[in-house]
Design a protein around this motif. Structure first.
Motif, PDB file in Angstrom:
ATOM      1  N   ALA A  18      25.744  27.142 -28.891  1.00 32.92           N
ATOM      2  CA  ALA A  18      25.214  26.116 -29.773  1.00 32.92           C
ATOM      3  C   ALA A  18      24.301  25.141 -29.053  1.00 32.92           C
ATOM      4  O   ALA A  18      23.458  24.509 -29.666  1.00 32.92           O
ATOM      5  CB  ALA A  18      26.363  25.362 -30.437  1.00 32.92           C
ATOM      6  N   ALA A  19      24.465  24.981 -27.741  1.00 33.01           N
ATOM      7  CA  ALA A  19      23.583  24.152 -26.928  1.00 33.01           C
ATOM      8  C   ALA A  19      23.544  22.696 -27.378  1.00 33.01           C
ATOM      9  O   ALA A  19      22.510  22.047 -27.289  1.00 33.01           O
ATOM     10  CB  ALA A  19      22.172  24.737 -26.909  1.00 33.01           C
ATOM     11  N   MET A  20      24.641  22.189 -27.894  1.00 35.07           N
ATOM     12  CA  MET A  20      24.723  20.777 -28.244  1.00 35.07           C
ATOM     13  C   MET A  20      24.656  19.944 -26.973  1.00 35.07           C
ATOM     14  O   MET A  20      25.347  20.229 -25.996  1.00 35.07           O
ATOM     15  CB  MET A  20      26.034  20.505 -28.988  1.00 35.07           C
ATOM     16  CG  MET A  20      26.212  19.072 -29.436  1.00 35.07           C
ATOM     17  SD  MET A  20      27.770  18.852 -30.353  1.00 35.07           S
ATOM     18  CE  MET A  20      28.977  18.915 -29.002  1.00 35.07           C
ATOM     19  N   ARG A  21      23.837  18.906 -26.965  1.00 37.31           N
ATOM     20  CA  ARG A  21      23.705  18.031 -25.805  1.00 37.31           C
ATOM     21  C   ARG A  21      24.733  16.913 -25.906  1.00 37.31           C
ATOM     22  O   ARG A  21      24.859  16.245 -26.934  1.00 37.31           O
ATOM     23  CB  ARG A  21      22.307  17.435 -25.748  1.00 37.31           C
ATOM     24  CG  ARG A  21      21.187  18.450 -25.617  1.00 37.31           C
ATOM     25  CD  ARG A  21      21.114  19.024 -24.225  1.00 37.31           C
ATOM     26  NE  ARG A  21      20.631  18.050 -23.257  1.00 37.31           N
ATOM     27  CZ  ARG A  21      20.555  18.299 -21.937  1.00 37.31           C
ATOM     28  NH1 ARG A  21      20.953  19.462 -21.447  1.00 37.31           N
ATOM     29  NH2 ARG A  21      20.111  17.380 -21.116  1.00 37.31           N
ATOM     30  N   VAL A  22      25.472  16.704 -24.813  1.00 41.30           N
ATOM     31  CA  VAL A  22      26.482  15.653 -24.763  1.00 41.30           C
ATOM     32  C   VAL A  22      26.005  14.582 -23.780  1.00 41.30           C
ATOM     33  O   VAL A  22      25.870  14.838 -22.586  1.00 41.30           O
ATOM     34  CB  VAL A  22      27.848  16.204 -24.315  1.00 41.30           C
ATOM     35  CG1 VAL A  22      28.893  15.073 -24.289  1.00 41.30           C
ATOM     36  CG2 VAL A  22      28.303  17.321 -25.248  1.00 41.30           C
ATOM     37  N   LEU A  23      25.743  13.393 -24.301  1.00 42.15           N
ATOM     38  CA  LEU A  23      25.253  12.292 -23.486  1.00 42.15           C
ATOM     39  C   LEU A  23      26.344  11.251 -23.289  1.00 42.15           C
ATOM     40  O   LEU A  23      27.077  10.924 -24.224  1.00 42.15           O
ATOM     41  CB  LEU A  23      24.050  11.620 -24.164  1.00 42.15           C
ATOM     42  CG  LEU A  23      22.910  12.533 -24.614  1.00 42.15           C
ATOM     43  CD1 LEU A  23      21.792  11.694 -25.224  1.00 42.15           C
ATOM     44  CD2 LEU A  23      22.395  13.385 -23.460  1.00 42.15           C
ATOM     45  N   GLY A  24      26.454  10.731 -22.086  1.00 39.05           N
ATOM     46  CA  GLY A  24      27.335   9.611 -21.817  1.00 39.05           C
ATOM     47  C   GLY A  24      26.556   8.321 -21.937  1.00 39.05           C
ATOM     48  O   GLY A  24      25.404   8.229 -21.484  1.00 39.05           O
ATOM     49  N   LEU A  25      27.148   7.314 -22.556  1.00 38.02           N
ATOM     50  CA  LEU A  25      26.535   5.994 -22.693  1.00 38.02           C
ATOM     51  C   LEU A  25      27.463   4.979 -22.047  1.00 38.02           C
ATOM     52  O   LEU A  25      28.641   4.887 -22.413  1.00 38.02           O
ATOM     53  CB  LEU A  25      26.324   5.653 -24.169  1.00 38.02           C
ATOM     54  CG  LEU A  25      25.713   4.283 -24.471  1.00 38.02           C
ATOM     55  CD1 LEU A  25      24.252   4.229 -24.018  1.00 38.02           C
ATOM     56  CD2 LEU A  25      25.803   3.974 -25.974  1.00 38.02           C
ATOM     57  N   THR A  26      26.938   4.231 -21.086  1.00 32.95           N
ATOM     58  CA  THR A  26      27.789   3.269 -20.400  1.00 32.95           C
ATOM     59  C   THR A  26      26.966   2.070 -19.961  1.00 32.95           C
ATOM     60  O   THR A  26      25.736   2.058 -20.057  1.00 32.95           O
ATOM     61  CB  THR A  26      28.505   3.922 -19.197  1.00 32.95           C
ATOM     62  OG1 THR A  26      29.560   3.057 -18.757  1.00 32.95           O
ATOM     63  CG2 THR A  26      27.553   4.195 -18.038  1.00 32.95           C
ATOM     64  N   GLY A  27      27.644   1.062 -19.473  1.00 34.13           N
ATOM     65  CA  GLY A  27      26.992  -0.156 -19.009  1.00 34.13           C
ATOM     66  C   GLY A  27      28.031  -1.235 -18.824  1.00 34.13           C
ATOM     67  O   GLY A  27      29.077  -1.222 -19.465  1.00 34.13           O
ATOM     68  N   GLN A 216      16.047  14.730 -25.842  1.00 33.14           N
ATOM     69  CA  GLN A 216      17.311  15.472 -25.793  1.00 33.14           C
ATOM     70  C   GLN A 216      17.406  16.467 -26.948  1.00 33.14           C
ATOM     71  O   GLN A 216      17.909  17.579 -26.783  1.00 33.14           O
ATOM     72  CB  GLN A 216      18.495  14.505 -25.810  1.00 33.14           C
ATOM     73  CG  GLN A 216      18.614  13.650 -24.557  1.00 33.14           C
ATOM     74  CD  GLN A 216      18.857  14.479 -23.316  1.00 33.14           C
ATOM     75  OE1 GLN A 216      19.612  15.455 -23.347  1.00 33.14           O
ATOM     76  NE2 GLN A 216      18.235  14.105 -22.214  1.00 33.14           N
ATOM     77  N   ARG A 217      16.927  16.080 -28.114  1.00 33.07           N
ATOM     78  CA  ARG A 217      16.911  17.014 -29.242  1.00 33.07           C
ATOM     79  C   ARG A 217      15.975  18.189 -28.958  1.00 33.07           C
ATOM     80  O   ARG A 217      16.269  19.331 -29.306  1.00 33.07           O
ATOM     81  CB  ARG A 217      16.486  16.277 -30.511  1.00 33.07           C
ATOM     82  CG  ARG A 217      17.613  15.422 -31.105  1.00 33.07           C
ATOM     83  CD  ARG A 217      17.127  14.599 -32.284  1.00 33.07           C
ATOM     84  NE  ARG A 217      18.266  14.036 -33.020  1.00 33.07           N
ATOM     85  CZ  ARG A 217      18.168  13.015 -33.873  1.00 33.07           C
ATOM     86  NH1 ARG A 217      16.993  12.441 -34.093  1.00 33.07           N
ATOM     87  NH2 ARG A 217      19.244  12.556 -34.500  1.00 33.07           N
ATOM     88  N   ARG A 218      14.853  17.906 -28.307  1.00 32.67           N
ATOM     89  CA  ARG A 218      13.915  18.973 -27.955  1.00 32.67           C
ATOM     90  C   ARG A 218      14.570  19.967 -27.000  1.00 32.67           C
ATOM     91  O   ARG A 218      14.436  21.195 -27.166  1.00 32.67           O
ATOM     92  CB  ARG A 218      12.663  18.375 -27.312  1.00 32.67           C
ATOM     93  CG  ARG A 218      11.579  19.409 -26.971  1.00 32.67           C
ATOM     94  CD  ARG A 218      10.479  18.801 -26.132  1.00 32.67           C
ATOM     95  NE  ARG A 218      10.971  18.399 -24.835  1.00 32.67           N
ATOM     96  CZ  ARG A 218      11.212  19.231 -23.820  1.00 32.67           C
ATOM     97  NH1 ARG A 218      11.015  20.536 -23.971  1.00 32.67           N
ATOM     98  NH2 ARG A 218      11.651  18.773 -22.668  1.00 32.67           N
ATOM     99  N   ILE A 219      15.310  19.455 -26.008  1.00 32.50           N
ATOM    100  CA  ILE A 219      15.999  20.331 -25.054  1.00 32.50           C
ATOM    101  C   ILE A 219      17.028  21.194 -25.780  1.00 32.50           C
ATOM    102  O   ILE A 219      17.156  22.395 -25.523  1.00 32.50           O
ATOM    103  CB  ILE A 219      16.670  19.492 -23.953  1.00 32.50           C
ATOM    104  CG1 ILE A 219      15.617  18.795 -23.090  1.00 32.50           C
ATOM    105  CG2 ILE A 219      17.579  20.364 -23.080  1.00 32.50           C
ATOM    106  CD1 ILE A 219      16.193  17.779 -22.122  1.00 32.50           C
ATOM    107  N   ALA A 220      17.757  20.581 -26.721  1.00 32.43           N
ATOM    108  CA  ALA A 220      18.768  21.331 -27.470  1.00 32.43           C
ATOM    109  C   ALA A 220      18.119  22.433 -28.306  1.00 32.43           C
ATOM    110  O   ALA A 220      18.614  23.563 -28.349  1.00 32.43           O
ATOM    111  CB  ALA A 220      19.561  20.384 -28.362  1.00 32.43           C
TER     112      ALA A 220
END
Length: 226
Positions: A18-27, A216-220
């Motif tokens: 499925a190639a879903m991209r999982v991004l971490g968001l932190t700060g 990121q959507r383009r990569i997916a």
């Protein structure tokens, strides 16, 4: 010494195609992470809140209730049958051994909750999802084979302090104590795949986020087409 190496994401076999991209968001505190998460949600991206997941696990009937009670005694439970976070905090804050015990109980449950959430979002066909994790680097999630990329939300120190000190009940001493437990912003920026600046206007921050999201959507989509 440099940061630990990032492990490539290892999705379940059923989800690999499925190639879903999982991004971490932190700060760090006061950097504007919640505002950035809201922008991504408004753009149609599912965002999993790590703090909300823990609240769910601690709620009456939650998966962490009985294991926590077994480890610390039923006095850590509230009248509603859920974990009383204040009572639990009184036992673990400042006690490294107790905190390690708690982490040993809760972290596997959080990981299982996260994996279920990812599998559900993947089944829905999302191209990109986000894990909002305040202590992402501190808990080494970046090394767990879960994330494709990490977005670090950052702002100048003066803006950070102004934002946090405007919160009710906050003091400079409390802020300094919180920051002492978090990885320095400079180190987070160094480890990040993408740094999102929130020291500018909200319009500029939103534009930067949407640019990252489109990439990121383009990569997916590319991965799905292969």
């Amino acid at each position: 010494q440099g940061p630990p190496p990032r492990r490539a994401r290892t999705p379940p076999a059923a989800a690999a195609a499925a190639a879903m991209r999982v991004l971490g968001l932190t700060g760090s505190i006061g950097m504007g992470k919640s505002a950035c998460a809201a922008v991504l949600r408004d753009a149609g991206v599912p965002v999993a809140d790590a703090d909300a997941a823990v609240h769910e696990l601690y709620a009456p009937g939650g998966a962490a209730v009985e294991p926590v009670a077994a480890a610390f005694g039923r006095e850590v439970l509230g009248g509603d049958g859920g974990v009383d976070r204040r009572a639990l905090g009184a036992l673990v804050v400042g006690n490294d051994a107790a905190m390690k015990t708690l982490e040993g109980v809760v972290h596997p449950l959080v990981a299982a909750h996260r994996e279920r959430w990812l599998e559900e979002r993947d089944a829905e066909g999302h191209e990109v999802v986000v894990l909002d994790v305040p202590l992402l680097y501190e808990t080494r999630l970046d090394c767990a084979g879960v994330l494709d990329a990490v977005l670090v939300v950052s702002a100048p120190e003066a803006a950070q302090r102004e934002r946090v000190l405007a919160r009710p009940g906050m003091s400079a001493a409390k802020l300094d104590a919180i920051l002492a437990k978090q990885m320095p912003d400079e180190e987070k920026r160094r480890r990040a795949d993408v740094v999102i600046d929130t020291g500018c206007s909200m319009e500029d921050t939103k534009a930067a986020l949407l640019t990252v999201l489109e990439e990121q959507r383009r990569i997916a989509r590319q991965a799905r087409a292969q």
